[in-house]
Design an enzyme around this catalytic site. Structure first.
Site, PDB file in Angstrom:
ATOM      1  N   CYS A   1       0.802  -1.230   0.000  1.00  0.00           N
ATOM      2  CA  CYS A   1       0.000   0.000   0.000  1.00  0.00           C
ATOM      3  C   CYS A   1       0.834   1.280   0.000  1.00  0.00           C
ATOM      4  O   CYS A   1       0.314   2.362  -0.267  1.00  0.00           O
ATOM      5  CB  CYS A   1      -0.940  -0.001   1.196  1.00  0.00           C
ATOM      6  SG  CYS A   1      -1.999  -1.439   1.230  1.00  0.00           S
TER       7      CYS A   1
ATOM      8  N   ASN B   1     -10.068  -0.460   0.073  1.00  0.00           N
ATOM      9  CA  ASN B   1      -8.616  -0.286   0.096  1.00  0.00           C
ATOM     10  C   ASN B   1      -8.041  -0.773  -1.236  1.00  0.00           C
ATOM     11  O   ASN B   1      -8.024  -1.972  -1.505  1.00  0.00           O
ATOM     12  CB  ASN B   1      -8.042  -1.093   1.271  1.00  0.00           C
ATOM     13  CG  ASN B   1      -6.535  -1.012   1.364  1.00  0.00           C
ATOM     14  OD1 ASN B   1      -5.867  -0.503   0.469  1.00  0.00           O
ATOM     15  ND2 ASN B   1      -5.985  -1.543   2.444  1.00  0.00           N
TER      16      ASN B   1
ATOM     17  N   HIS C   1      -4.043   7.150   2.943  1.00  0.00           N
ATOM     18  CA  HIS C   1      -4.333   5.792   2.467  1.00  0.00           C
ATOM     19  C   HIS C   1      -5.705   5.382   3.016  1.00  0.00           C
ATOM     20  O   HIS C   1      -5.997   5.580   4.197  1.00  0.00           O
ATOM     21  CB  HIS C   1      -3.243   4.842   2.983  1.00  0.00           C
ATOM     22  CG  HIS C   1      -3.474   3.417   2.637  1.00  0.00           C
ATOM     23  ND1 HIS C   1      -3.888   3.024   1.386  1.00  0.00           N
ATOM     24  CD2 HIS C   1      -3.353   2.276   3.363  1.00  0.00           C
ATOM     25  CE1 HIS C   1      -4.017   1.715   1.364  1.00  0.00           C
ATOM     26  NE2 HIS C   1      -3.700   1.228   2.556  1.00  0.00           N
TER      27      HIS C   1
HETATM   28  N1  ACO Z   1     -18.378  -9.495   8.931  1.00  0.00           N
HETATM   29  C1  ACO Z   1     -18.879  -9.834  10.141  1.00  0.00           C
HETATM   30  N2  ACO Z   1     -18.084 -10.148  11.176  1.00  0.00           N
HETATM   31  C2  ACO Z   1     -16.757 -10.134  10.989  1.00  0.00           C
HETATM   32  C3  ACO Z   1     -16.166  -9.797   9.758  1.00  0.00           C
HETATM   33  C4  ACO Z   1     -17.037  -9.460   8.699  1.00  0.00           C
HETATM   34  N3  ACO Z   1     -16.587  -9.106   7.460  1.00  0.00           N
HETATM   35  N4  ACO Z   1     -14.834  -9.865   9.884  1.00  0.00           N
HETATM   36  C5  ACO Z   1     -14.571 -10.226  11.137  1.00  0.00           C
HETATM   37  N5  ACO Z   1     -15.739 -10.401  11.810  1.00  0.00           N
HETATM   38  C6  ACO Z   1     -15.925 -10.790  13.212  1.00  0.00           C
HETATM   39  C7  ACO Z   1     -14.767 -11.583  13.752  1.00  0.00           C
HETATM   40  O1  ACO Z   1     -14.927 -12.957  13.450  1.00  0.00           O
HETATM   41  C8  ACO Z   1     -14.889 -11.302  15.226  1.00  0.00           C
HETATM   42  O2  ACO Z   1     -15.885 -12.118  15.757  1.00  0.00           O
HETATM   43  P1  ACO Z   1     -15.684 -12.823  17.208  1.00  0.00           P
HETATM   44  O3  ACO Z   1     -15.558 -11.659  18.163  1.00  0.00           O
HETATM   45  O4  ACO Z   1     -16.923 -13.627  17.363  1.00  0.00           O
HETATM   46  O5  ACO Z   1     -14.428 -13.614  17.079  1.00  0.00           O
HETATM   47  C9  ACO Z   1     -15.399  -9.877  15.283  1.00  0.00           C
HETATM   48  O6  ACO Z   1     -15.977  -9.614  13.999  1.00  0.00           O
HETATM   49  C10 ACO Z   1     -14.333  -8.858  15.570  1.00  0.00           C
HETATM   50  O7  ACO Z   1     -13.229  -9.086  14.672  1.00  0.00           O
HETATM   51  P2  ACO Z   1     -11.915  -8.256  14.784  1.00  0.00           P
HETATM   52  O8  ACO Z   1     -10.917  -8.795  13.803  1.00  0.00           O
HETATM   53  O9  ACO Z   1     -11.518  -8.176  16.214  1.00  0.00           O
HETATM   54  O10 ACO Z   1     -12.432  -6.842  14.289  1.00  0.00           O
HETATM   55  P3  ACO Z   1     -11.698  -5.456  14.381  1.00  0.00           P
HETATM   56  O11 ACO Z   1     -12.557  -4.521  15.147  1.00  0.00           O
HETATM   57  O12 ACO Z   1     -10.259  -5.573  14.752  1.00  0.00           O
HETATM   58  O13 ACO Z   1     -11.751  -4.944  12.869  1.00  0.00           O
HETATM   59  C11 ACO Z   1     -10.407  -4.721  10.877  1.00  0.00           C
HETATM   60  C12 ACO Z   1     -11.080  -5.688  11.845  1.00  0.00           C
HETATM   61  C13 ACO Z   1     -11.488  -3.871  10.234  1.00  0.00           C
HETATM   62  C14 ACO Z   1      -9.697  -5.551   9.806  1.00  0.00           C
HETATM   63  C15 ACO Z   1      -9.419  -3.829  11.641  1.00  0.00           C
HETATM   64  O14 ACO Z   1      -8.601  -4.622  12.465  1.00  0.00           O
HETATM   65  C16 ACO Z   1      -8.523  -3.024  10.724  1.00  0.00           C
HETATM   66  O15 ACO Z   1      -8.979  -2.171   9.979  1.00  0.00           O
HETATM   67  N6  ACO Z   1      -7.202  -3.229  10.772  1.00  0.00           N
HETATM   68  C17 ACO Z   1      -6.281  -2.500   9.931  1.00  0.00           C
HETATM   69  C18 ACO Z   1      -6.233  -3.092   8.577  1.00  0.00           C
HETATM   70  C19 ACO Z   1      -5.389  -2.225   7.670  1.00  0.00           C
HETATM   71  O16 ACO Z   1      -5.321  -1.046   7.846  1.00  0.00           O
HETATM   72  N7  ACO Z   1      -4.725  -2.822   6.669  1.00  0.00           N
HETATM   73  C20 ACO Z   1      -3.975  -1.972   5.783  1.00  0.00           C
HETATM   74  C21 ACO Z   1      -2.946  -2.584   5.100  1.00  0.00           C
HETATM   75  S1  ACO Z   1      -3.449  -3.652   3.836  1.00  0.00           S
HETATM   76  C22 ACO Z   1      -2.034  -3.996   2.888  1.00  0.00           C
HETATM   77  O17 ACO Z   1      -0.989  -3.482   3.069  1.00  0.00           O
HETATM   78  C23 ACO Z   1      -2.152  -5.026   1.787  1.00  0.00           C
END
Ligand code: ACO
Length: 333
Positions: A115, A285, A255
């Site tokens: 990214c 993204n 980003h």
């Molecule tokens: N729909 C419904 N539920 C979901 C989904 C979905 N799409 N995805 C995950 N869940 C569930 C999980 O299973 C979990 O359930 P559980 O509590 O029963 O286990 C719950 O939702 C919470 O999941 P988390 O992973 O803890 O969710 P979080 O609040 O951390 O959000 C996210 C996840 C959005 C990915 C966040 O961590 C994030 O944005 N991280 C940064 C990602 C990023 O910026 N990446 C950039 C670089 S990409 C690159 O370089 C290629």
């Protein structure tokens, strides 16, 4: 050596026509529009279909930037393409774009910084102009993440979209450098946070290798924690290098990975909503293409007015990250 300043001449973009909404994803995943939009800000993403690939969108974005620049292909000296999922490893996407736009005098190559690719490309491109080696530089960032997602992993596949952005740089005749400050960083010790393997098969005469999963995998929570710490530090360091303060900047073009991360940066800079460019709702993204697509879109729609100053910032797999303070000249498109 006489330092040659850089002018940002034009910005281009290209995204697939096919749109997949959050509701569409509920047909193949246990997810909901509510979960995706409240956690990330994403409502839909553009996705490559049929034979479309990173070269398709890279070529179109390059043509868009070239048309807006007033240059023709033969005037381009250097093409740097940031892509993490090229259609071919070789010939490079850079060479394919060189051919498609008739840039027969240019050298061309690809870089892979996920990214943060466009900021690394900008770092490379500006130094080639600064040194006097090249006059006109085309930077392209293109990714078709959708081809490398695990479409059964709801935690990662809902986050990404496809597309390309492009930027043309030239030597500034008036002595004003549009790249006021730029810093890029890497920390390979955090490499396991976001991975995509490309493990080939060994020679049949030796022990076979464990085959990799040729898919994007992400430890979202670790990425989030890392980014909310490093990104504001990077921006503040860049402002310090530019001898500027947040109040001297008109826009933030971040980003587009997660709306909550963007809002954190907005609060830190004390920017109004009008100063922060957000299009994650439309595109998701798009990896390296994310910043140039956001910039092109905001210039097209008039959300960014010129002349102005902007902070560009990006982060992603590597981990790699970076920030730039740039001038957007009057009439830039
Ligand atoms: N729909 C419904 N539920 C979901 C989904 C979905 N799409 N995805 C995950 N869940 C569930 C999980 O299973 C979990 O359930 P559980 O509590 O029963 O286990 C719950 O939702 C919470 O999941 P988390 O992973 O803890 O969710 P979080 O609040 O951390 O959000 C996210 C996840 C959005 C990915 C966040 O961590 C994030 O944005 N991280 C940064 C990602 C990023 O910026 N990446 C950039 C670089 S990409 C690159 O370089 C290629």
């Amino acid at each position: 050596m006489n330092f040659k300043p850089v002018q940002i001449l034009s910005i281009g973009k290209s995204v697939p026509e096919t749109i997949i909404t959050n509701d569409d994803l509920t047909k193949i995943l246990d997810t909901s529009d509510e979960w995706i939009s409240t956690r990330t800000g994403i409502k839909q993403r553009h996705i490559a279909s049929g034979d479309e690939n990173s070269t398709t969108f890279g070529v179109n974005a390059a043509k868009d930037a070239l048309n807006k620049s007033g240059l023709n292909g033969e005037e381009i000296d250097l093409i740097v393409v940031a892509t993490s999922n090229p259609y071919n490893i070789y010939p490079s996407t850079g060479c394919a774009i060189q051919d498609a736009i008739g840039a027969k005098n240019a050298i061309a190559f690809d870089i892979t910084v996920a990214c943060t690719g466009m900021l690394y490309a900008l770092e490379i491109g500006r130094h080639f102009i600064n040194s006097g080696k090249y006059k006109n530089v085309l930077l392209v960032a293109t990714d078709t993440n959708s081809k490398f997602l695990d479409w059964t992993d709801r935690a990662s596949c809902v986050l990404f979209g496809d597309g390309a952005g492009a930027m043309i740089l030239t030597e500034a005749k008036d002595g004003v450098d549009d790249i006021v400050a730029l810093n890029v960083n890497a920390d390979g010790s955090k490499g396991a946070f976001i991975t995509m393997n490309l493990v080939g098969e060994n020679c049949p005469l030796v022990e076979p290798a464990v085959l990799g999963q040729h898919k994007i995998a992400m430890v979202g929570k670790e990425v989030y924690k890392f980014v909310v710490q490093t990104m504001p530090e990077s921006i503040m360091k860049c402002l310090e290098d530019a001898k500027m303060e947040p109040k001297d900047i008109d826009y933030l073009v971040p980003h587009q990975a997660n709306l909550r991360i963007i809002e954190g940066l907005q609060n830190r800079l004390e920017f109004t909503n009008d100063q922060v460019i957000v299009d994650i709702d439309k595109y998701g993204n798009t990896s390296a293409a994310s910043v140039p697509i956001a910039l092109a879109d905001a210039l097209e729609t008039g959300k960014i007015k010129t002349p102005s100053t902007a902070i560009l910032c990006a982060f992603g797999a590597g981990m790699a990250w970076g920030s730039a303070v740039v001038r957007l000249r009057e009439g830039l498109k």
